[in-house]
Design an enzyme around this catalytic site. Structure first.
Site, PDB file in Angstrom:
ATOM      1  N   ASP A  31      28.292  34.472 -54.004  1.00 14.16           N
ATOM      2  CA  ASP A  31      27.052  34.664 -54.372  1.00 14.16           C
ATOM      3  C   ASP A  31      26.823  33.116 -54.818  1.00 14.16           C
ATOM      4  O   ASP A  31      27.614  32.380 -55.680  1.00 14.16           O
ATOM      5  CB  ASP A  31      26.934  35.605 -55.604  1.00 14.16           C
ATOM      6  N   ILE A  32      25.527  32.615 -54.700  1.00 21.37           N
ATOM      7  CA  ILE A  32      25.241  31.486 -55.247  1.00 21.37           C
ATOM      8  C   ILE A  32      25.140  31.230 -56.782  1.00 21.37           C
ATOM      9  O   ILE A  32      25.101  30.097 -57.037  1.00 21.37           O
ATOM     10  CB  ILE A  32      23.840  31.104 -54.481  1.00 21.37           C
ATOM     11  N   ASN A  86      22.315  47.177 -55.746  1.00 21.81           N
ATOM     12  CA  ASN A  86      20.984  47.251 -56.505  1.00 21.81           C
ATOM     13  C   ASN A  86      19.980  47.875 -55.782  1.00 21.81           C
ATOM     14  O   ASN A  86      19.983  47.439 -54.555  1.00 21.81           O
ATOM     15  CB  ASN A  86      20.814  46.168 -57.267  1.00 21.81           C
ATOM     16  N   GLY A  92      17.493  45.602 -60.435  1.00 18.08           N
ATOM     17  CA  GLY A  92      17.969  44.474 -60.344  1.00 18.08           C
ATOM     18  C   GLY A  92      18.059  44.003 -58.841  1.00 18.08           C
ATOM     19  O   GLY A  92      18.525  42.593 -58.605  1.00 18.08           O
ATOM     20  N   GLN A  93      17.456  44.403 -57.885  1.00 18.52           N
ATOM     21  CA  GLN A  93      17.509  44.072 -56.741  1.00 18.52           C
ATOM     22  C   GLN A  93      16.575  42.826 -56.422  1.00 18.52           C
ATOM     23  O   GLN A  93      15.383  43.012 -56.641  1.00 18.52           O
ATOM     24  CB  GLN A  93      17.072  45.109 -55.657  1.00 18.52           C
ATOM     25  N   HIS A  99      23.070  44.572 -49.681  1.00 21.84           N
ATOM     26  CA  HIS A  99      24.245  43.893 -49.933  1.00 21.84           C
ATOM     27  C   HIS A  99      24.920  44.616 -51.125  1.00 21.84           C
ATOM     28  O   HIS A  99      24.684  45.196 -51.897  1.00 21.84           O
ATOM     29  CB  HIS A  99      23.854  42.354 -50.408  1.00 21.84           C
ATOM     30  N   HIS A 101      27.700  43.903 -53.851  1.00 23.20           N
ATOM     31  CA  HIS A 101      28.237  42.823 -54.734  1.00 23.20           C
ATOM     32  C   HIS A 101      29.829  43.381 -54.966  1.00 23.20           C
ATOM     33  O   HIS A 101      30.216  44.323 -55.073  1.00 23.20           O
ATOM     34  CB  HIS A 101      27.717  42.628 -56.036  1.00 23.20           C
TER      35      HIS A 101
HETATM   36  P1  5GP Z   1      20.362  41.426 -56.013  1.00 26.31           P
HETATM   37  O1  5GP Z   1      19.875  40.822 -57.345  1.00 26.31           O
HETATM   38  O2  5GP Z   1      19.449  41.601 -55.148  1.00 26.31           O
HETATM   39  O3  5GP Z   1      21.244  42.623 -56.136  1.00 26.31           O
HETATM   40  O4  5GP Z   1      21.525  40.331 -55.583  1.00 26.31           O
HETATM   41  C1  5GP Z   1      21.058  39.266 -55.082  1.00 26.31           C
HETATM   42  C2  5GP Z   1      22.105  38.112 -55.123  1.00 26.31           C
HETATM   43  O5  5GP Z   1      21.985  37.036 -53.906  1.00 26.31           O
HETATM   44  C3  5GP Z   1      22.040  37.703 -56.478  1.00 26.31           C
HETATM   45  O6  5GP Z   1      23.369  37.811 -56.836  1.00 26.31           O
HETATM   46  C4  5GP Z   1      21.945  35.968 -55.946  1.00 26.31           C
HETATM   47  O7  5GP Z   1      22.800  34.958 -56.788  1.00 26.31           O
HETATM   48  C5  5GP Z   1      22.410  35.965 -54.781  1.00 26.31           C
HETATM   49  N1  5GP Z   1      21.536  35.006 -53.862  1.00 26.31           N
HETATM   50  C6  5GP Z   1      20.408  34.705 -54.012  1.00 26.31           C
HETATM   51  N2  5GP Z   1      20.003  33.765 -52.940  1.00 26.31           N
HETATM   52  C7  5GP Z   1      21.130  33.415 -52.655  1.00 26.31           C
HETATM   53  C8  5GP Z   1      21.353  32.167 -51.474  1.00 26.31           C
HETATM   54  O8  5GP Z   1      20.470  31.535 -51.098  1.00 26.31           O
HETATM   55  N3  5GP Z   1      22.689  32.087 -51.325  1.00 26.31           N
HETATM   56  C9  5GP Z   1      23.741  32.964 -51.681  1.00 26.31           C
HETATM   57  N4  5GP Z   1      24.982  32.632 -51.266  1.00 26.31           N
HETATM   58  N5  5GP Z   1      23.436  34.030 -52.616  1.00 26.31           N
HETATM   59  C10 5GP Z   1      22.128  34.078 -52.876  1.00 26.31           C
END
Ligand code: 5GP
Ligand code: ZN
Length: 113
Positions: A31-32, A86, A92-93, A99, A101
Site C-alpha cells: 500500500d502506498i 471495504n 472507506g472504499q 482489493h 488489505h
Molecule cells: P480503500 O480505501 O479503497 O479500501 O483502499 C485503497 C488503498 O489503496 C488505500 O489504502 C491507498 O493507500 C491505496 N492506494 C491508492 N492509490 C495507490 C497507488 O497508486 N499505489 C498503491 N500501491 N496503493 C495505492
C-alpha cells in the site's frame, strides 16, 4: 481492463507498484500509504468493483486471495494479521477495484474506526 481504473493499470503494469506476489490471476503490492509495518493489497487482475459485485464464478478467485494473502503475510514475517475489504465509500472504499488489505506487524485494536 477498465481504462479509468487505477488498480487495472497497476495489474497491467502501466503504473508501477512495489510487488510482493504475482501470478496469472492475482497481484499483491505494498500500500502506498501503509497503516501498519506490513500493509499490502491483494487484487484480482480481473476488474471486479467491490465485494457486492462478486459472482459465483468468482468464488475460487476470491478464496485464492485469502490463501495467497496469508502466504505473502508469512513471507513478510507476520503470523498475526488483519484482512479488510471495504465496500462502498461510507465504509472507506476509495478505489473501486476489489482489493483485500493485509495489515500486520503491530498490535491492532478492535473495533475499527
Ligand atoms: P480503500 O480505501 O479503497 O479500501 O483502499 C485503497 C488503498 O489503496 C488505500 O489504502 C491507498 O493507500 C491505496 N492506494 C491508492 N492509490 C495507490 C497507488 O497508486 N499505489 C498503491 N500501491 N496503493 C495505492
Ligand atoms: Zn479495475
Amino acid at each position: 481492463m477498465m481504462d479509468d481504473c487505477l488498480f487495472c493499470k497497476i495489474a497491467a503494469g502501466e503504473i508501477p507498484a512495489n510487488k510482493l506476489y504475482e501470478d496469472d490471476d492475482l497481484l499483491a503490492f505494498r500500500d502506498i500509504a501503509p497503516q501498519a509495518p506490513v500493509h499490502f493489497l491483494i487484487i484480482p487482475k480481473k476488474h471486479i468493483k467491490d465485494p457486492a459485485h462478486v459472482t459465483e464464478a468468482d468464488e475460487a478467485l476470491i478464496g485464492k486471495m485469502m490463501r495467497v494473502g496469508a502466504q505473502v503475510a508469512k513471507e513478510n514475517g507476520v503470523t498475526d494479521f488483519r484482512l479488510v475489504y471495504n465496500n462502498g465509500a461510507e465504509a472507506g472504499q476509495t478505489v473501486f477495484h476489489i482489493h483485500m488489505h493485509v495489515l500486520g506487524g503491530r498490535s491492532l485494536s478492535w473495533p475499527p474506526g
